[in-house]
Design an enzyme around this catalytic site. Structure first.
Site, PDB file in Angstrom:
ATOM      1  N   GLU A 111       0.823  -1.210   0.000  1.00  0.00           N
ATOM      2  CA  GLU A 111       0.000   0.000   0.000  1.00  0.00           C
ATOM      3  C   GLU A 111       0.858   1.261   0.000  1.00  0.00           C
ATOM      4  O   GLU A 111       0.400   2.342   0.367  1.00  0.00           O
ATOM      5  CB  GLU A 111      -0.943   0.014   1.205  1.00  0.00           C
ATOM      6  N   ASN A 115      -6.575   6.410  12.710  1.00  0.00           N
ATOM      7  CA  ASN A 115      -7.108   6.063  11.395  1.00  0.00           C
ATOM      8  C   ASN A 115      -8.212   7.045  11.000  1.00  0.00           C
ATOM      9  O   ASN A 115      -7.969   8.220  10.860  1.00  0.00           O
ATOM     10  CB  ASN A 115      -7.584   4.603  11.410  1.00  0.00           C
ATOM     11  N   ASP A 152     -12.171   1.754  11.034  1.00  0.00           N
ATOM     12  CA  ASP A 152     -11.322   2.394  10.034  1.00  0.00           C
ATOM     13  C   ASP A 152     -11.965   3.746   9.729  1.00  0.00           C
ATOM     14  O   ASP A 152     -11.957   4.634  10.558  1.00  0.00           O
ATOM     15  CB  ASP A 152     -11.208   1.484   8.806  1.00  0.00           C
TER      16      ASP A 152
END
Length: 304
Positions: free
Chosen positions: A145, A179, A233
């Site tokens: 990522e 996050n 998230d």
């Protein structure tokens, strides 16, 4: 997915927030890790990230799905500023950027002090124009990522950026992996997810709440809620102050006190979500390989 299997009711109030006849529509499947949905009402379009595939995607009701930008520098979370410009978190370049109306890219932040940021993850804009974003290490943990690298920052922070002066301040420094983040409708509270359990189940999987002081500082940090399946998230709030969070089994909805009142089950692990559509009553859900959408009976609080 059978409609009767979509909803999990934990509190009768949740029944008033959903459309029981609504379908969970899969709008696209073909991502490696779908993230960061952001709605453009003026363009009637949704943008989102497909991080490992190095691309940003676009969906419109009339035209379906197309590639918006590739390569994308492993972009993750997105939002819009008060002028409607796209603000993006880039894992690959470890920076926060703004896409101007002519398509050019302006770097808003890539360092704190003398060191590079870790990998900006998610971002929100306050009504005064300041930009708040999280900076965990997910984008530098591997080459999947982003690009593997050692952290240069000693901590994994939540930042506040004044785009007018360029002042960047670390407003919280004690997260393990900050996050998703979202303001309450009146902007007196900032919610921030800690998703550290993603790589160690003994670590946090909760969302914290902070009082916003003078529009600049955060105080009175406390655990707002726990996620009982997977990790938190991306998160969003609706106009009534309820918080909607991504989770391993779908989308979890919490009332303003932190009580779980219901879930929308999704076949894949959810990474992020946003309210969109002309009335901001359609929930767009980025879930692993797919982009889903479902109509709800509430309105999202985010602007524009």
């Amino acid at each position: 997915m059978v409609e009767a299997d979509i909803y999990e009711i934990h509190d009768a109030r949740f029944r008033q927030m959903i459309v029981t006849s609504a379908r969970l529509d899969e709008l696209y499947s073909g991502c490696r890790w779908a993230e960061g949905p952001v709605w453009f009402n003026d363009a009637n379009q949704l943008l989102w990230s497909d991080i490992p595939n190095q691309r940003m995607m676009r969906w419109t009701p009339e035209g379906g799905v197309s590639v918006y930008r590739q390569p994308s520098n492993f972009t993750n979370g997105h939002t819009r500023d008060r002028q409607g410009r796209l603000i993006s978190c880039e894992h690959g370049m470890r920076r926060l950027t703004r896409t101007e109306v002519d398509g050019s890219i302006t770097v808003l932040a890539d360092r704190f002090g003398s060191a590079r940021l870790n990998s900006p993850n998610d971002v929100v804009v306050k009504s005064d124009g300041t930009i708040w974003f999280t900076d965990p290490t997910y984008g530098i943990m591997s080459d999947y990522e982003g690009y593997r690298a050692e952290p240069e920052q000693p901590t994994r922070n939540v930042y506040r950026l004044d785009p007018t002066t360029g002042e960047l301040a670390a407003v919280v420094t004690d997260f393990i992996q900050p996050n998703g983040l979202a303001f309450s409708p009146n902007e007196t509270t900032l919610y921030v997810a800690d998703s550290a359990a993603s790589h160690d189940e003994s670590l946090p999987r909760h969302i914290r709440a902070f009082d916003v002081v003078d529009g600049r500082r955060l105080a009175n940090g406390r655990v707002f809620c726990l996620i009982d399946n997977g990790i938190p998230d991306g998160i969003r709030t609706d106009v009534n102050g309820n918080l909607w969070s991504s989770a391993g089994d779908g989308v979890h909805c919490f009332d303003p006190t932190g009580k779980l009142i219901g879930k929308i089950r999704v076949p894949q692990t959810v990474a992020n979500l946003t309210f969109g559509g002309p009335k901001r009553n359609r929930l767009f859900i980025a879930a692993t390989r797919s982009l889903y959408a479902i109509y709800v009976a509430v309105t999202g609080s985010q602007l524009p």
